[in-house]
Design a protein around this motif. Structure first.
Motif, PDB file in Angstrom:
ATOM      1  N   ARG A  72       0.849  -1.182   0.000  1.00  0.00           N
ATOM      2  CA  ARG A  72       0.000   0.000   0.000  1.00  0.00           C
ATOM      3  C   ARG A  72       0.885   1.233   0.000  1.00  0.00           C
ATOM      4  NH1 ARG A  72      -4.859   1.948  -1.550  1.00  0.00           N
ATOM      5  NH2 ARG A  72      -5.368   3.839  -0.370  1.00  0.00           N
ATOM      6  N   PHE A  73       0.723   2.112  -0.991  1.00  0.00           N
ATOM      7  CA  PHE A  73       1.480   3.359  -1.051  1.00  0.00           C
ATOM      8  C   PHE A  73       0.553   4.519  -0.733  1.00  0.00           C
ATOM      9  CE2 PHE A  73       2.847   7.072  -3.624  1.00  0.00           C
ATOM     10  CZ  PHE A  73       3.972   7.389  -2.862  1.00  0.00           C
ATOM     11  N   GLU A  74       0.989   5.384   0.175  1.00  0.00           N
ATOM     12  CA  GLU A  74       0.180   6.516   0.595  1.00  0.00           C
ATOM     13  C   GLU A  74       1.015   7.795   0.611  1.00  0.00           C
ATOM     14  OE1 GLU A  74      -1.127   5.460   4.484  1.00  0.00           O
ATOM     15  OE2 GLU A  74      -2.508   3.892   3.808  1.00  0.00           O
ATOM     16  N   ARG A  75       0.379   8.883   0.268  1.00  0.00           N
ATOM     17  CA  ARG A  75       0.995  10.195   0.435  1.00  0.00           C
ATOM     18  C   ARG A  75       0.689  10.708   1.837  1.00  0.00           C
ATOM     19  NH1 ARG A  75       4.944  11.395  -3.191  1.00  0.00           N
ATOM     20  NH2 ARG A  75       4.276  10.882  -5.332  1.00  0.00           N
ATOM     21  N   SER A  76       1.627  11.452   2.418  1.00  0.00           N
ATOM     22  CA  SER A  76       1.416  11.946   3.770  1.00  0.00           C
ATOM     23  C   SER A  76       2.153  13.276   3.952  1.00  0.00           C
ATOM     24  CB  SER A  76       1.924  10.930   4.799  1.00  0.00           C
ATOM     25  OG  SER A  76       3.331  10.872   4.783  1.00  0.00           O
ATOM     26  N   ARG A  77       1.986  13.850   5.124  1.00  0.00           N
ATOM     27  CA  ARG A  77       2.644  15.118   5.439  1.00  0.00           C
ATOM     28  C   ARG A  77       3.998  14.923   6.105  1.00  0.00           C
ATOM     29  NH1 ARG A  77      -2.343  18.851   7.874  1.00  0.00           N
ATOM     30  NH2 ARG A  77      -3.628  18.821   5.967  1.00  0.00           N
ATOM     31  N   ARG A  78       4.420  13.672   6.197  1.00  0.00           N
ATOM     32  CA  ARG A  78       5.718  13.408   6.818  1.00  0.00           C
ATOM     33  C   ARG A  78       6.820  14.033   5.968  1.00  0.00           C
ATOM     34  NH1 ARG A  78       6.358   7.857   8.192  1.00  0.00           N
ATOM     35  NH2 ARG A  78       8.555   8.352   8.398  1.00  0.00           N
ATOM     36  N   LYS A  79       8.011  14.153   6.548  1.00  0.00           N
ATOM     37  CA  LYS A  79       9.108  14.829   5.867  1.00  0.00           C
ATOM     38  C   LYS A  79      10.010  13.884   5.093  1.00  0.00           C
ATOM     39  CE  LYS A  79       9.239  18.611   9.244  1.00  0.00           C
ATOM     40  NZ  LYS A  79      10.079  19.357  10.214  1.00  0.00           N
ATOM     41  N   SER A  80       9.818  12.586   5.279  1.00  0.00           N
ATOM     42  CA  SER A  80      10.672  11.624   4.586  1.00  0.00           C
ATOM     43  C   SER A  80       9.872  10.363   4.311  1.00  0.00           C
ATOM     44  CB  SER A  80      11.915  11.304   5.421  1.00  0.00           C
ATOM     45  OG  SER A  80      11.533  10.845   6.699  1.00  0.00           O
ATOM     46  N   ILE A  81      10.465   9.446   3.551  1.00  0.00           N
ATOM     47  CA  ILE A  81       9.797   8.199   3.201  1.00  0.00           C
ATOM     48  C   ILE A  81       9.855   7.257   4.392  1.00  0.00           C
ATOM     49  CG2 ILE A  81       9.809   6.224   1.627  1.00  0.00           C
ATOM     50  CD1 ILE A  81      11.223   8.027  -0.409  1.00  0.00           C
TER      51      ILE A  81
END
Length: 298
Positions: A72-81
């Motif tokens: 599952r690939f998701e976009r987020s507000r985190r700063k890194s992978i």
């Protein structure tokens, strides 16, 4: 002679390491800004998972060291992978500004860690299930979605417990005097496998005509990663541990494998084939995914 095509029904089963993006690494190390030559790119899901690990709502997949991993690939507000391995499998999260090619490269870079964690999680689930069974006289053993009582008879001695229970509630085994727990377990599993072989053949014979297919051979499997497989030559393999589960879930796996004799893929036509004889297959499939054995599903 060309080997027959095989299609398997795989069942996937933590940590959340943070890695810098390839562009961040390139800023401090120019040689690190690119994926290794020949690295397999992450492709678009859905794709048939022949061997490896999957996620129930996977939207991407990758070949990691020769192993297919659907995740599952998701976009987020985190700063890194970031990477998370849990009961459903692998989840990869990345900031909105990171291009997919950098996500692909990061997944390839963490291939060793990802595969190790997925395998550890799978083995832990299997171990927990097996430890839940106490292979001793009077123990309760999962059987067809209910439990039967393990009734141990030492050669030359009589049963102490369970002799007054109906036969359908007893798992009888005969072992040498002073047998170890391992010997009792092995004897019980022989009994379970015999029951499994008889039942699986009956269910194959029931569903094959409904699907308009012919199976040629049934083999019991002890695989730690899959519930079953089907080959184009009609050879069906079913994991004997299915005998622990309710008949509704066993039937789902049987129908799934028989359907592959018509469609060697997981295309919409394949699922339409399954639905022809099992309209509620989605509910059965969901229930099967929740079984804590460490075997997962495509």
């Amino acid at each position: 002679m060309r080997a027959p095509l095989q299609f398997v029904l795989d069942f996937f089963t933590g940590g959340d390491p943070v890695v810098p993006t390839p562009s961040e690494r390139a800023a401090s190390d120019p040689a690190a800004g690119h994926a290794a030559p020949g690295a397999a790119p992450v492709g678009l899901a859905p794709q048939p998972t022949v061997t490896g690990f999957g996620h129930p709502v996977a939207n991407r997949h990758a070949q990691l060291q020769g192993v297919t991993v659907s995740f599952r690939f998701e976009r987020s507000r985190r700063k890194s992978i970031g990477f998370l391995v849990g009961p459903d499998g692998l989840v990869v999260r990345a900031p909105n500004w990171v291009p997919l090619r950098e996500v692909d490269a990061a997944v390839q870079e963490k291939a060793g860690w990802i595969l190790a964690k997925l395998q550890q999680f799978r083995e832990r689930q299997t171990e927990q299930f097996q430890k839940a069974i106490e292979w001793r006289h009077g123990a309760e053993v999962p059987f067809l979605g209910r439990t039967v009582q393990l009734c141990v008879l030492e050669r030359g001695l009589g049963r102490v417990q369970g002799q007054d229970l109906p036969p359908e509630q007893v798992l009888p085994v005969t072992v040498p005097p002073g047998a170890s727990v391992t010997q009792v377990r092995d004897a019980a599993q022989v009994w379970l496998k015999k029951q499994a072989k008889v039942l699986f053949e009956q269910r194959l014979q029931h569903f094959a005509p409904l699907l308009g297919v012919r199976w040629q051979k049934l083999s019991l499997s002890s695989a730690s990663t899959r519930w079953g497989s089907a080959r184009t030559d009609g050879h069906i393999r079913l994991n004997w541990r299915l005998i622990h589960l309710p008949i509704s879930q066993i039937d789902y796996v049987v129908v799934h494998e028989l359907a592959h004799l018509r469609e060697m893929n997981h295309s919409p036509r394949f699922w339409e084939t399954v639905g022809e004889v099992m309209p509620d297959y989605a509910q059965r499939r969901k229930a099967l995914r929740q079984v804590p054995m460490g075997l997962a599903e495509d």
